[in-house]
Design an enzyme around this catalytic site. Structure first.
Site, short mmCIF file in Angstrom:
data_model
loop_
_atom_site.label_atom_id
_atom_site.label_comp_id
_atom_site.label_asym_id
_atom_site.label_seq_id
_atom_site.Cartn_x
_atom_site.Cartn_y
_atom_site.Cartn_z
N ARG A 15 0.80 -1.23 0.00
CA ARG A 15 0.00 0.00 0.00
C ARG A 15 0.84 1.29 0.00
O ARG A 15 0.32 2.36 -0.20
CB ARG A 15 -0.95 0.00 1.20
N TYR A 100 8.10 -4.67 15.78
CA TYR A 100 7.71 -4.59 14.37
C TYR A 100 8.42 -3.44 13.68
O TYR A 100 8.48 -2.33 14.21
CB TYR A 100 6.19 -4.43 14.25
N LYS A 350 31.93 28.57 3.09
CA LYS A 350 32.23 27.14 3.09
C LYS A 350 33.61 26.89 3.67
O LYS A 350 34.55 27.60 3.31
CB LYS A 350 32.17 26.60 1.66
#
Ligand code: UD1
Ligand code: CA
Length: 456
Positions: A15, A100, A350
């Site tokens: 599903r 589960y 950076k």
């Protein structure tokens, strides 16, 4: 005698309508199954055995954890058959906790409660919950003394049994010796032709034992995920929980429904967070940190009194105290801002260190740079750190002033107190305390005529 965890994760998850196996679908940016493994790892289990089937290889490559083993269930013949695939991993004296892969949010405390119910006289304990609508679940059948007798699956239930609101969450703890023997006796003589794990409850009762049960604090702990809608619902509930936790630790949230924590966050006092802020990975915020709307902050440490204005993106960065960042700033991995540094709008940084009180206020790129304290970097300054093949370092001393629209072609060094004239292309070492510039001469053509439009 030790604890083993068995996680069922072989199902297909049709599903979901996805190439990605169901247990790898992300909740808060982490696979569902990884949440389960992480919780299991906090229980001192000597082994965590995940039963895999659909997408086995991908699941095995993706999920990380200590003491993690994988058992293959080639064909999905039912939950009982799935647990039996882990038979080689537990001994008679072990306690086996069954979880589960698609039920990600069970609390550690709930599992500890459950495990505490198992002893020599109680070889099986169940986690159950009462639901307003129990349809689809296995029902807990009790006798007139309220003792558990069996679990009956929806498809095998009588009309009377269907009205029972207490259901099986699937999660249970069982003594190894009994589990092995009961699993050996399962049959597929039921409505779904499967080997039901739930049939061991009746066997336990038939062997003369009482089955004790416990309940989770919250329903969210036992919710499973079968499709994208349930995945989204659980994500929102999880995020609501995260937001509530932030507010309990004193954070001011402008809207608890518009903050996402996709990882772990640590906060100081009097932090405030505007709408649509996303945190990823491990993030640490000091006291009085303010974060404007629409920021993304990933794997970073932000120290006290720093202000991050709207639309800023910060990743793998270390920000010291009282910095001001943004709006529209991008701090990429390896950025380190010393205290009171200022990174303004449309500035990208950076792998660079920006010194105490230094300012890069507008429209700049600073990459692979070491910058001292009290520098002022003018609008549009670019460190040209890449020659197309290699990256090079730019070293800027203390108190350097770089005029607007300059390019610093790395490798290059600027001495302390240097001033760079606007519009310069700097390719050679710049001496301290001097004015350096590179600029073509300005000329004016006197009497020059503007072009006129030709008649048609
Ligand atoms: C199961 C329980 C039901 C409980 C419900 C809670 C049984 C027979 N029923 O029903 O009592 O109320 O969970 O959600 O146990 N799986 C495998 N291999 C298999 C079969 C299942 O790994 O052969 C995994 C699935 O991937 C899934 C989980 O076990 O994650 C549960 O299986 P599912 O078929 O969904 O059981 P339910 O019918 O929901
Ligand atoms: Ca299910």
């Amino acid at each position: 005698m030790s604890l083993k965890v068995v996680i069922l994760a072989a199902g297909k998850g049709t599903r979901m309508r996805s190439q990605l196996p169901k247990v790898l679908q992300p909740l808060a940016q982490q696979p569902l199954l990884q949440h389960v493994v992480n919780t299991a790892s906090t229980l001192d289990a000597t082994q965590i055995v995940t039963v895999i089937g659909h997408g086995a290889e991908t699941v095995q490559q993706t999920i990380k954890g200590e003491h993690l083993e994988f058992a293959l269930q080639a064909e999905q013949l039912g939950t009982g058959h799935a647990v039996a695939q882990a038979n080689d991993y537990y001994g008679e004296n072990d306690t086996v906790l069954i979880l589960y892969g698609d039920v990600p949010l069970t609390a550690q405390s709930t599992l500890k409660d459950l495990l505490s119910l198992v002893d020599a006289h109680h070889p099986l304990a169940l986690l159950t919950i009462r639901l307003a609508d129990s349809s689809g679940y296995g029902r807990i059948v009790r006798n007139q003394h309220h003792q558990v007798q069996a679990i009956v699956e929806e498809k095998d239930a009588t009309a009377d049994q269907k009205s029972i609101l207490e259901v099986n969450t699937g999660i249970m703890a069982v003594k190894g010796a009994y589990l092995k023997s009961w699993l050996g006796k399962l049959s597929s003589d039921n409505a779904q032709g499967e080997l039901y794990l739930t049939d061991i409850i009746e066997m336990c009762v038939a062997d003369g034992f009482q089955v004790h049960t416990t309940q989770p604090d919250s329903e969210i702990e036992v919710l499973g995920v079968n499709d994208k809608k349930q995945l989204q619902d659980l994500e929102r509930r999880y995020q609501r929980q995260q937001a509530e936790q932030l507010m309990r630790s004193g954070v001011t949230l402008m809207d608890a429904g518009r903050v996402d924590v996709r990882g772990q966050i640590e906060v100081g006092q009097d932090v405030s967070i505007d709408v649509n802020v996303v945190f990823e990975g491990r993030v640490k915020l000091g006291d009085n940190v303010q974060i404007g709307a629409n920021c993304i902050i990933k794997e970073s440490v932000i120290a006290d009194n720093t202000i991050i204005h709207a639309f800023s993106h910060i990743e793998d960065s270390q920000i010291e105290q009282a910095c001001v960042i943004g709006p529209y700033a991008r701090l990429r991995p390896g950025t380190e801002l010393a205290s009171e540094a200022k990174i303004g709008n449309f500035v990208e940084v950076k792998k660079s260190k920006i010194g105490f009180g230094s300012k890069v206020n507008h429209l700049s790129y600073i990459g692979d740079t070491l910058m001292g304290a009290h520098c002022n970097i003018g609008a549009g300054t670019i460190t040209c750190n890449y020659d197309g093949v290699n990256k090079h370092l730019t070293e800027i001393g203390e108190g350097v002033f770089v005029g607007s629209d300059s390019q610093l072609v790395a490798p290059v060094k600027l001495g302390d107190g240097a001033t760079i004239g606007a519009g310069s292309t700097i390719t050679k070492e710049v001496p301290a305390e001097e004015l350096t510039l590179s600029r073509s001469k300005q000329i004016t053509l006197k009497g020059w005529q503007k072009p006129v439009k030709k008649p048609k």
